[in-house]
Design an enzyme around this catalytic site. Structure first.
Site, PDB file in Angstrom:
ATOM      1  N   SER A 127       0.815  -1.270  -0.050  1.00  0.00           N
ATOM      2  CA  SER A 127       0.027  -0.110   0.012  1.00  0.00           C
ATOM      3  C   SER A 127       0.833   1.047  -0.249  1.00  0.00           C
ATOM      4  O   SER A 127       2.019   1.240   0.587  1.00  0.00           O
ATOM      5  CB  SER A 127      -0.840   0.075   1.297  1.00  0.00           C
ATOM      6  OG  SER A 127      -1.414   1.285   1.570  1.00  0.00           O
ATOM      7  N   TYR A 151      -1.389   0.270  10.162  1.00  0.00           N
ATOM      8  CA  TYR A 151      -1.759  -0.364   8.774  1.00  0.00           C
ATOM      9  C   TYR A 151      -0.567  -0.376   7.890  1.00  0.00           C
ATOM     10  O   TYR A 151      -0.063  -1.145   7.199  1.00  0.00           O
ATOM     11  CB  TYR A 151      -2.901   0.163   8.089  1.00  0.00           C
ATOM     12  CG  TYR A 151      -3.161  -0.478   6.629  1.00  0.00           C
ATOM     13  CD1 TYR A 151      -3.659  -1.629   6.616  1.00  0.00           C
ATOM     14  CD2 TYR A 151      -2.857   0.394   5.439  1.00  0.00           C
ATOM     15  CE1 TYR A 151      -3.951  -2.112   5.300  1.00  0.00           C
ATOM     16  CE2 TYR A 151      -3.069  -0.094   4.387  1.00  0.00           C
ATOM     17  CZ  TYR A 151      -3.577  -1.483   3.991  1.00  0.00           C
ATOM     18  OH  TYR A 151      -3.981  -2.049   3.211  1.00  0.00           O
ATOM     19  N   LYS A 155       2.220  -3.140   6.852  1.00  0.00           N
ATOM     20  CA  LYS A 155       2.679  -3.432   5.247  1.00  0.00           C
ATOM     21  C   LYS A 155       4.093  -3.404   4.994  1.00  0.00           C
ATOM     22  O   LYS A 155       4.825  -3.870   4.192  1.00  0.00           O
ATOM     23  CB  LYS A 155       1.692  -2.322   4.498  1.00  0.00           C
ATOM     24  CG  LYS A 155       0.314  -2.946   4.194  1.00  0.00           C
ATOM     25  CD  LYS A 155      -0.072  -4.197   3.581  1.00  0.00           C
ATOM     26  CE  LYS A 155      -1.312  -4.375   3.354  1.00  0.00           C
ATOM     27  NZ  LYS A 155      -1.517  -5.608   2.536  1.00  0.00           N
TER      28      LYS A 155
END
Length: 329
Positions: A127, A151, A155
């Site tokens: 991402s 998040y 990642k």
């Protein structure tokens, strides 16, 4: 050829499955077996001439990843994750699903290769959340990873693991940093970025949508069709061209919310614009403010990855693929 899709029940997973079924091949090799895995049952693909198996499992549970690796698929698409706002709200769940599951899968592949030679292609969806502000005008391929969310941190760690496992020869991995996918079909999800799709998808179908940020917010986008194209290209790319740098910024389109709405007006008129209800949300605005706005993805473009050049094109794709070629309402 055996293809495993982890996260096959998600939107991108479903569209990737449909593409593989339609084409019947990947990189010039016939796809004879599909294994579709997710925490909920993926749909059984229709019209597939080979063997298709659906699997319901959570990779963070003991033995689940080893079970899939023991199948020895030739290509593995790892798409499974929980979305940004959910990972931020539930710290434990975010690390369990977005990090522990990925590590479990990578390690299961390594352990399988210790029994006898095994070196699959692994395509991992990362991402743009791996980057954090302050940002340059355009993020280059050299910009440092400094995420500002859980998040994005998860990642980033996954990317480092993918590079290291590939360097050691345990698998042949490539990570693709997806732009925000727009317009996502279906219903709104828990992603902080969901409004980027909502403000187009709902009005195009004659429904009201909420806009939680200002029209000056700029972001990086690509369509679901482009996302599937990224995955297919990554699975067939000569990874020798990547060297040790296994993770790539994907191409996309930088646009403001205002530019999105201008495009909406061109397709749905004033009627569609009147369905936008402005309700500022400080939490979402804060999250989005820490996301990248524009990129200069020279490596990916040179390697043949492609995305849309305008929001008109993105809306046309949505109308073709999800609305039967007609604007509703």
């Amino acid at each position: 050829m055996h293809v495993l899709i982890v996260g096959a029940a998600g939107m991108v997973g479903r569209k990737l499955t449909d593409k593989l079924v339609r084409d019947g091949s990947l990189g010039g090799r016939g796809v004879t077996r599909l294994t579709l895995s997710d925490v909920v049952a993926p749909a059984q693909p229709q019209g597939f001439g080979g063997q298709a198996v659906t699997d319901v499992s959570d990779l963070s549970t003991p033995g689940a990843a080893a079970k899939l690796a023991a199948l020895r698929p030739d290509t593995i698409f790892h798409l499974a994750a929980i979305v940004s706002s959910e990972a931020e709200a539930d710290f434990d769940k975010g690390y369990r699903i977005n990090l522990d599951s990925t590590r479990a899968l990578f390690e299961a592949i390594r352990q399988e290769g210790l029994k006898s030679p095994y070196n699959p292609r692994v395509v991992f969806t990362s991402s743009i959340a791996v980057f954090g502000s302050p940002f340059p005008e355009k993020i280059s391929d050299e910009f440092i990873q400094a995420p500002l969310t859980s998040y994005g941190t998860q990642k980033t760690i996954d990317e480092l693991l993918l590079s290291d496992y590939s360097r050691k020869g345990f698998f042949d991995g490539i990570g693709i940093r997806l732009p925000t996918i727009c317009i996502r079909p279906g219903k709104p999800n828990k992603a902080a970025s969901g409004f980027f799709s909502n403000i187009l998808r709902e009005p195009l179908s004659g429904q009201e949508a909420v806009l939680p940020v200002g029209e000056d917010v700029r972001h990086w986008h690509a369509s679901p069709r482009a996302a599937v194209g990224f995955l297919i290209h990554a699975a067939t790319l000569d990874t020798a061209k990547l060297g040790a740098r296994r993770n790539l910024n994907m191409p996309g389109l930088s646009a403001t919310v205002g530019e999105q709405l201008d495009a909406l007006k061109r397709f749905g008129g004033e009627k569609a614009l009147k369905l936008i209800r402005r309700e500022p949300d400080a939490t979402i605005a804060k999250i989005v403010a820490g996301w990248p706005r524009d990129f200069d993805p020279q490596r990916a473009v040179a390697l043949g990855f492609k995305a849309e050049a305008s929001f008109d094109e993105i809306i046309k794709i949505h109308i073709e693929d999800e609305l039967g070629g007609k604007v509703g309402g």
